[in-house]
Scaffold this active site. Structure first.
Site, PDB file in Angstrom:
ATOM      1  N   LYS A 263     102.531  52.282  15.900  1.00  0.00           N
ATOM      2  CA  LYS A 263     103.723  51.645  15.341  1.00  0.00           C
ATOM      3  C   LYS A 263     103.324  50.570  14.332  1.00  0.00           C
ATOM      4  CE  LYS A 263     106.789  52.084  19.379  1.00  0.00           C
ATOM      5  NZ  LYS A 263     107.808  52.923  18.742  1.00  0.00           N
ATOM      6  N   ARG A 337     109.528  60.704  26.707  1.00  0.00           N
ATOM      7  CA  ARG A 337     109.920  62.029  27.202  1.00  0.00           C
ATOM      8  C   ARG A 337     108.766  62.714  27.922  1.00  0.00           C
ATOM      9  NH1 ARG A 337     111.436  63.715  21.142  1.00  0.00           N
ATOM     10  NH2 ARG A 337     111.743  61.476  21.077  1.00  0.00           N
TER      11      ARG A 337
HETATM   12  N1  BES Z   1     110.084  53.152  22.913  1.00  0.00           N
HETATM   13  C1  BES Z   1     110.366  53.846  21.732  1.00  0.00           C
HETATM   14  C2  BES Z   1     111.835  53.860  21.358  1.00  0.00           C
HETATM   15  C3  BES Z   1     112.382  52.567  20.803  1.00  0.00           C
HETATM   16  C4  BES Z   1     112.192  52.233  19.477  1.00  0.00           C
HETATM   17  C5  BES Z   1     113.148  51.747  21.591  1.00  0.00           C
HETATM   18  C6  BES Z   1     112.745  51.066  18.982  1.00  0.00           C
HETATM   19  C7  BES Z   1     113.709  50.588  21.078  1.00  0.00           C
HETATM   20  C8  BES Z   1     113.496  50.247  19.767  1.00  0.00           C
HETATM   21  C9  BES Z   1     109.930  55.323  21.871  1.00  0.00           C
HETATM   22  O1  BES Z   1     108.826  55.546  22.675  1.00  0.00           O
HETATM   23  C10 BES Z   1     109.580  55.802  20.502  1.00  0.00           C
HETATM   24  O2  BES Z   1     108.639  55.305  19.953  1.00  0.00           O
HETATM   25  N2  BES Z   1     110.355  56.747  19.990  1.00  0.00           N
HETATM   26  C11 BES Z   1     110.146  57.273  18.692  1.00  0.00           C
HETATM   27  C12 BES Z   1     110.347  58.762  18.743  1.00  0.00           C
HETATM   28  C13 BES Z   1     109.961  59.450  17.469  1.00  0.00           C
HETATM   29  C14 BES Z   1     108.468  59.410  17.288  1.00  0.00           C
HETATM   30  C15 BES Z   1     110.437  60.876  17.530  1.00  0.00           C
HETATM   31  C16 BES Z   1     111.156  56.604  17.744  1.00  0.00           C
HETATM   32  O3  BES Z   1     112.307  56.406  18.133  1.00  0.00           O
HETATM   33  O4  BES Z   1     110.760  56.264  16.646  1.00  0.00           O
HETATM   34 MN    MN Z   2     107.010  55.383  21.611  1.00  0.00          MN
END
Ligand code: BES
Ligand code: MN
Ligand code: ZN
Length: 479
Positions: A263, A337
């Site tokens: 990230k 997931r």
């Molecule tokens: N924990 C995050 C989701 C999230 C992002 C929660 C921002 C709250 C604020 C999750 O594990 C994630 O990183 N999801 C990705 C999925 C994507 C790679 C398909 C996302 O939402 O960017």
């Molecule tokens: Mn994630």
């Protein structure tokens, strides 16, 4: 914080000794001959206040009354939303003072929802996280007396919301803890601590047991960290063994760096909240411990860090889930997931009446629904309706999203049974479609709490959502 419930009229309120008295005035208020009624009449006549929601007036050492301060707050026709706002504003304004005993008084008979709103608002507005401060300045308010005409009628509602607040605060505590103070092992300890209450049992599995179960998807996420994974199994047995349990599954990623699909740096600290789903499950059990209802509930928490070391899972890796389905991990940041799918398969052994998973799953859900409503996904209309209505009655809202099979197209891959991501479009739905593949054995619902579990900015912190929703759902389903 200690809550009490008492029948009081305006004379009683005027005579109640306390540091502050908040009087909630709705249109149906009938003034008596006491000091408080006199004050209200004066203020209304002078045009300094009306019953409109959002209007309030604070007075120091009011004559003929036993309190040090009184706040008169209009709540219109007493809608829960307006009561919540009035109490939150009044408590925030009073917080500066040395306020130990607070009395909140409904001047006329409230609705059940308004009583819930008042208790939740005062708890929320006075909450402070102190665990990682060197000189903790904890909560100042120690006692809250809730006064109203005919308090006896509100006893069940009151007991439920006070238990709910206990659960919410337990969830907030664990969600707020930084990742180095809330590792998977520490989360396991928190779950174990709940087993000291009657009817609650807890079992915490480690890497060996999880490998034996064949949770290859969960293990793939955990392998990038030196911190060992934990799989937490909580049971609340309040009813006969023959009664099928409701299973709650909470995402317990104690820190989500994204893994190799790392990230960006800004706001990455907020990924300590990525175990808010797990925290909400712990919170529900804390509330069940208090209420001891005649239901059976199972809590499952797959917990690990999503980090990066030399053994970390790589984009393109294919793993085998506990269900036997193979998964191509195209993006290591879609880890939620991957841990949930194995927990959903594990849930089958309980022959559940329903399974609800709770997860900070997608940024896309934040874009879709913001911080107001959690995303709800289910193909079972009854289950979805029950969750929506539990959200309404507990002021912890959710909104049902679609699950058409066409949304699963993007999860197809040449290299495994399913990919862990689709394109950018409808990201919260494609995530739910992925989970759905593992839930064919029972009625299932998924709550995406990415937007509702915590607040950013100056008020950064966990909200304790959706503990209130889940508790309301469980209690309603037992009737
Ligand atoms: N924990 C995050 C989701 C999230 C992002 C929660 C921002 C709250 C604020 C999750 O594990 C994630 O990183 N999801 C990705 C999925 C994507 C790679 C398909 C996302 O939402 O960017
Ligand atoms: Mn994630
Ligand atoms: Zn995550």
């Amino acid at each position: 914080m200690n809550f009490e419930l008492k029948t009081i009229d305006s004379l009683g309120a005027a005579n109640e000794k306390c540091d502050a008295l908040i009087v909630l005035l709705s249109q149906s208020f009938k003034p008596g001959k006491d000091a408080l009624s006199g004050l209200v009449a004066q203020v209304l006549k002078a045009g300094d206040l009306d019953y409109k929601a959002g209007k309030s007036l604070a007075i120091y050492r009011p004559t003929g009354m036993a309190c040090s301060r009184v706040v008169l707050a209009g709540v219109g026709d007493g809608a829960a939303k307006d009561v919540r706002q009035a109490v939150a504003t009044a408590v925030a304004a009073l917080k500066a003072g040395s306020l130990k005993k607070l009395v909140i008084c409904f001047a006329s008979l409230p609705k059940d929802e308004a009583v819930r709103a008042a208790v939740m608002a005062v708890a929320d507005a006075s909450y402070v996280f102190t665990t990682t401060k060197s000189r903790p300045e904890g909560r100042v308010i120690q006692r809250v007396l809730l006064g109203m005409p005919n308090a006896v009628k509100f006893r069940p509602v009151f007991d439920q919301v006070v238990a709910s607040v206990k659960g919410i605060e337990f969830a907030k505590e664990w969600a707020n803890r930084p990742a180095n103070h809330a590792t998977p092992s520490l989360l396991g300890g928190a779950a174990r601590s709940l087993a000291k209450f009657p009817k609650i049992k807890c079992e915490v599995l480690g890497p060996k047991e999880v490998a034996k179960l064949g949770m290859g998807s969960f293990m793939a996420v955990a392998q990038g960290s030196d911190e060992p994974l934990r799989f937490i199994v909580l049971r609340y047995d309040g009813a006969a063994k023959t009664q099928a349990p409701t299973v709650l599954v909470g995402k317990g990623i104690t820190f989500d760096s994204g893994g190799i699909s790392i990230k960006p740096a800004p706001e990455m600290d907020e990924m300590k909240f990525d175990m808010s789903g797990a925290a909400s499950v712990l919170g529900v059990f804390r509330a069940l411990a208090e209420l001891q209802p005649a239901i059976n509930v199972v809590g499952l928490i797959p917990s690990c860090e999503n980090l990066i070391n030399g053994r970390a899972v790589k984009p393109g890796d294919v793993v085998t889930s506990m269900s036997g389905q193979t998964i191509e991990i195209l993006n290591t940041d879609a880890e939620g997931r991957l841990v949930l799918c194995d927990a959903l398969t594990y849930a089958e052994r309980f022959k559940p009446r329903a399974v609800v998973d709770i997860a900070t799953l997608t940024g896309a859900c934040v874009i879709a629904l913001g911080a107001v409503r959690s995303g709800l996904f289910s193909t079972h209309d009854d289950l979805a309706a029950a969750l929506v209505s539990a959200g309404e009655s507990s002021l912890d809202l959710c909104w049902r999203m679609p699950l058409d099979d066409d949304y699963a197209e993007g999860l197809k891959t040449n290299f495994a049974d399913v990919a862990n991501v689709a394109g950018r479009a409808a990201g919260s739905i494609t995530a739910a479609k992925f989970l759905q593949r593992f839930t064919s054995k029972y009625p299932w619902a998924h709550l995406d709490i990415a937007g509702t579990a915590w607040k950013s900015g100056a008020a950064k912190g966990a909200t304790g959502r959706p503990v209130a929703l889940l508790l309301a759902y469980l209690l309603a389903s037992s009737k």
